[in-house]
Design an enzyme around this catalytic site. Structure first.
Site, PDB file in Angstrom:
ATOM      1  N   SER A   1       0.918  -1.441   0.156  1.00  0.00           N
ATOM      2  CA  SER A   1       0.097   0.042  -0.158  1.00  0.00           C
ATOM      3  C   SER A   1       0.843   1.323  -0.002  1.00  0.00           C
ATOM      4  O   SER A   1       0.469   2.523  -0.264  1.00  0.00           O
ATOM      5  CB  SER A   1      -1.013  -0.086   1.232  1.00  0.00           C
TER       6      SER A   1
ATOM      7  N   ASP B   1      -3.639   7.619   8.188  1.00  0.00           N
ATOM      8  CA  ASP B   1      -4.568   6.690   8.899  1.00  0.00           C
ATOM      9  C   ASP B   1      -3.510   5.743   9.731  1.00  0.00           C
ATOM     10  O   ASP B   1      -2.456   6.308  10.202  1.00  0.00           O
ATOM     11  CB  ASP B   1      -5.251   5.828   8.068  1.00  0.00           C
TER      12      ASP B   1
ATOM     13  N   HIS C   1      -0.613   4.795   7.199  1.00  0.00           N
ATOM     14  CA  HIS C   1       0.038   5.409   5.995  1.00  0.00           C
ATOM     15  C   HIS C   1       0.337   6.843   6.234  1.00  0.00           C
ATOM     16  O   HIS C   1      -0.512   7.675   6.795  1.00  0.00           O
ATOM     17  CB  HIS C   1      -0.895   5.156   4.839  1.00  0.00           C
TER      18      HIS C   1
END
Ligand code: NAG
Ligand code: NAG
Ligand code: NAG
Ligand code: NAG
Length: 349
Positions: A42, A321, A324
């Site tokens: 991610s 978050d 990240h």
């Protein structure tokens, strides 16, 4: 027919979202001579995850860029976009759009899937081995030629999902040193494979200080990094440096290098104590915070009530978050000497 039209408009909507994911850049390299391939998780994914499943496709992801959720695990741009910008290239499109956006395939592709590791994790997405298989298949299918690959660059992001999965499955960090060396060995196999496909330069990200991620600092109200995990991160990074040195030696090349994300994170964290004034008031504090669970940014309950709170200005926060960075966070990382000096190696022979 109506259903078809609707499906088509929905498709177009996402297509436009994916397209608007491109970095505004000079098209210097963007003529298709140099291709940029991305593998991993991610921290690099720009939209490979399935729309129905991933938080990256839910509000408030993407609110800064492109202005709506579009598959990035951030409020905006992520590492891949900044590196592509450095290369003055358009950001490589996610692998899943290769047929719909065939004209963009000549710039390379992004094979990264959020949630994945070098080994299988709980995420229902292709691990790094399978991501490399995808590139190999495209070469077999003559989408890319051998000479295409010889002028191409790769970025490999392995940011810790293997370790999160290990802790989730085994309940503790006991036995970690052996597992770390297994992860680095498998990562080394992957890097060698990307090289053997012909890729000229391969940047592999060092592991960020996982103990400083909001998921691990929530218990201290985002004040203190968790030291045990950070010590294990240092072991991973030492082994990775050895592996990269050996790979260059074995291939008689300077193809492999570390993109020092770890040093970049620390530079940003340390800046706040510097006299010049903090860029982020508390860099450990995330913008999007789950109300009762760490990972609920983007979730709503059955009545549509948000299970998270959102800061008023994502640009003032380093973390987005529980895992990240924000776009501004990535910009700060990208601007550090560690990151910039690493990237310079893309042009050295
Ligand atoms: C990656 O996934 C493939 C397909 O599911 C699996 O066969 C393979 O064992 C996995 N590789 C690693 C290193 O975990
Ligand atoms: C759990 O621990 C064992 C032994 O240390 C290790 O081999 C295994 O890979 C771990 N499980 C996961 C899911 O990482
Ligand atoms: C590189 O490999 C050779 C053997 O192939 C070895 O003698 C040498 O010490 C290695 N150099 C480094 C820097 O590891
Ligand atoms: C950040 O600060 C720590 C503690 O003062 C120091 O050990 C480390 O070297 C610094 N790292 C960077 C990249 O500035």
């Amino acid at each position: 027919m109506v259903a078809q039209t609707l499906a088509f408009s929905i498709f177009c909507f996402f297509l436009i979202s994916a397209l608007s994911g491109q970095q505004q850049g000079v098209e210097g390299l963007g003529k298709g001579e140099v291709k940029f391939f991305v593998f991993g998780d991610s921290y690099a994914d720009t939209g490979n995850n399935r729309i129905a499943l991933a938080s990256s496709w839910k509000f408030p992801y993407g609110i800064t860029f492109p202005g709506k959720p579009a598959g990035r695990f951030s409020d905006g741009r992520v590492s891949t976009d900044f590196i592509a910008g450095y290369l003055r290239m358009k950001t490589p499109i996610p692998y899943r759009w290769r047929k719909q956006l065939a004209g963009r395939v000549k710039y390379g592709l992004n094979f990264a899937y959020g949630g994945t590791g070098v080994f299988d994790t709980q995420a229902p997405y292709p691990n790094m081995t399978t991501q490399i298989d995808f590139l190999q298949q495209l070469i077999k299918d003559s989408v890319y030629t051998k000479s295409d690959l010889e002028t191409s660059l790769a970025f490999v992001s392995a940011s810790g999902n293997d370790y999160a999965n290990y802790i989730a499955m085994n309940g503790s960090t006991a036995g970690f040193p052996t597992f770390i060396s297994n992860v680095v060995s498998q990562l080394t196999v992957n890097l060698r494979r990307i090289h053997s496909l012909g890729v000229r330069k391969i940047a592999v990200g060092s592991l960020p200080p996982l103990g400083c991620l909001p998921a691990n600092t929530a218990t201290s109200s985002f004040q203190q990094c968790e030291q045990t995990q950070n010590a294990l991160v240092n072991l991973h990074n030492q082994l990775l440096l050895q592996a990269v040195t050996n790979l260059n030696n074995q291939t008689h090349s300077t193809s492999f290098f570390i993109l020092d994300i770890h040093d970049a994170f620390w530079t940003v964290f340390n800046q706040t104590q510097a006299a010049g004034g903090p860029k982020f008031e508390n860099p450990l504090q995330p913008c999007c915070v789950g109300v009762s669970a760490a990972f609920s940014c983007g979730s709503v309950d059955e009545n549509g009530v948000k299970k998270y709170t959102l800061c008023s200005n994502p640009k003032s926060m380093f973390f987005w978050d529980s895992l990240h960075p924000t776009q501004e966070g990535w910009r700060a990382l990208y601007s550090t000497p560690a990151f910039q000096n690493s990237l310079k190696q893309l042009w050295q022979n």
